[in-house]
Motif scaffolding. Sequence first.
Motif, PDB file in Angstrom:
ATOM      1  N   PRO B  63       0.917  -1.267  -0.004  1.00 26.63           N
ATOM      2  CA  PRO B  63       0.078   0.043   0.016  1.00 26.63           C
ATOM      3  C   PRO B  63       0.768   1.238  -0.023  1.00 26.63           C
ATOM      4  CG  PRO B  63      -0.297  -1.041   2.338  1.00 26.63           C
ATOM      5  CD  PRO B  63       0.668  -1.947   1.407  1.00 26.63           C
ATOM      6  N   LEU B  76      -3.085   2.177   8.417  1.00 31.11           N
ATOM      7  CA  LEU B  76      -3.904   1.556   7.326  1.00 31.11           C
ATOM      8  C   LEU B  76      -5.435   1.456   8.261  1.00 31.11           C
ATOM      9  CD1 LEU B  76      -1.773  -1.223   6.151  1.00 31.11           C
ATOM     10  CD2 LEU B  76      -2.642   0.620   4.651  1.00 31.11           C
ATOM     11  N   PHE B  92      -5.968   5.133  -0.988  1.00 30.26           N
ATOM     12  CA  PHE B  92      -4.730   4.756  -1.422  1.00 30.26           C
ATOM     13  C   PHE B  92      -4.405   3.807  -2.604  1.00 30.26           C
ATOM     14  CE2 PHE B  92      -4.630   0.554   0.904  1.00 30.26           C
ATOM     15  CZ  PHE B  92      -5.813   0.701   1.641  1.00 30.26           C
ATOM     16  N   TRP B  93      -3.081   3.377  -2.590  1.00 30.53           N
ATOM     17  CA  TRP B  93      -2.874   2.635  -3.858  1.00 30.53           C
ATOM     18  C   TRP B  93      -2.413   1.354  -3.476  1.00 30.53           C
ATOM     19  CZ3 TRP B  93      -3.158   3.969  -9.143  1.00 30.53           C
ATOM     20  CH2 TRP B  93      -3.751   5.323  -9.410  1.00 30.53           C
ATOM     21  N   ILE B  94      -2.653   0.186  -4.110  1.00 28.27           N
ATOM     22  CA  ILE B  94      -2.288  -0.942  -3.661  1.00 28.27           C
ATOM     23  C   ILE B  94      -1.600  -1.707  -5.210  1.00 28.27           C
ATOM     24  CG2 ILE B  94      -3.756  -1.718  -1.929  1.00 28.27           C
ATOM     25  CD1 ILE B  94      -5.176  -3.383  -3.864  1.00 28.27           C
TER      26      ILE B  94
END
Lengths: 280, 132
Positions: B63, B76, B92-94
């Motif tokens: 993440p 998180l 967010f980005w994964i």
Amino acid sequence: MKVSLWGTRGSLASPGPDTVRYGGNTSCVSIEGSDGTWLVLDAGTGIRGLGQNLPADLKRVDILLTHLHMDHLQGLPFFAPLRNPDVETHIWGPASTMLSLKSRLQRYVSPPLFPVSVRDLSPTLHFHELTIDMFEIGDFCIVSQLVIHPNPTVGYRIKHKDEVVTYMPDHEPMLGAREFPRSPEWTSGYDLAEGADLLIHDTQFTTEEHKSRVGFGHSNIAQAFEFGALAGVKHFVPFHHDPAHNDDQLDKMISDAVGEVAPGFNVTPGLEGLSFQLGE
Amino acid sequence: MAQYEVEVILARHLAENLALPIFIVDPEGNLIFFNEPAEAILGLRFGDTGLLPASEWSTMFEPVEQDGKPIPPEELPLVIAMTHSHPAHKRFWIKDLNKHMRQIELTAFPIIGQSGRISAAVAIFWEVPHES
């Protein structure tokens, strides 16, 4: 221990000529230990008869409520020890984060629904709240755990010496479970029932009836047998009979389900008045 | 393996019947269930993986923030839900298992039963469309 069925009906008392054998009283089971300890499972209308048959010199009795639906509570004010200050009575039931067990019972046992209030019952009445707990009463080791049924509901696993009785009168373990009955860890009630010598379990509906009642919190009998098989129980007692089912229908329902599932355990229909002796 | 508490079983039942991606984590941080819509985003099938230990799945999706900066575990939402007992939300980005970067929004909440104990935390998430 001696396990006796004083009321085996679910939902609503249903006495009459068509329900003589299975009985019309709602849920109540007694368990008498070899040391003279008495446990009472649920306080349906069957508890009145139990109260009249307890030993005259009884000093303590413990009532373990699975939940507070009316069919499991209606007989409580008619339980003779609650009018006898010489008998210490303990009531155990599911906890709530909102109200105490006593306050929730008071909603039913108080005017105008009932002429007497909880506070007017025996001065030796004690309340205990349960979620997932292990506790001892006399020679009994008891585990309570929440199970799938509307509103907080617990089941009980009761061990006496080497014998185990599990009591889950209102339970729908297959609710929404795609893998039922294959995943013990994802099956409500599994830990309580695992390897039990005697399982007294909800079998309120036929498979056909259950199709329109999914989510009511009750089992169909075939799936209840599958649950018993998953848990590896030795003896199964169909319980919490639907008030619409007469004696002949219940006979057929149970024999049909035994034929369909072919469970690898003994099945004894839950008849009011029946007793089981396990071990001492 | 011991049986999960009934509120966790019911949470899985709900997740199995919803179209939103959902996963459920136990108090030790193990990923104990994710539903079919989540499988599509994560690139994994629950039937293949079963329970994923915290040590395995927590680093699996890497993440990161919008600027590519790694997100520390304590920021998180699932960790916040579990450690602080309240819901949390984050975009967010994964990196999925096919190494594609996906922007997601995730809301996590603790499952606190009648006992007052946290028996699990649930994360509901969805992929953010590219134009957002």
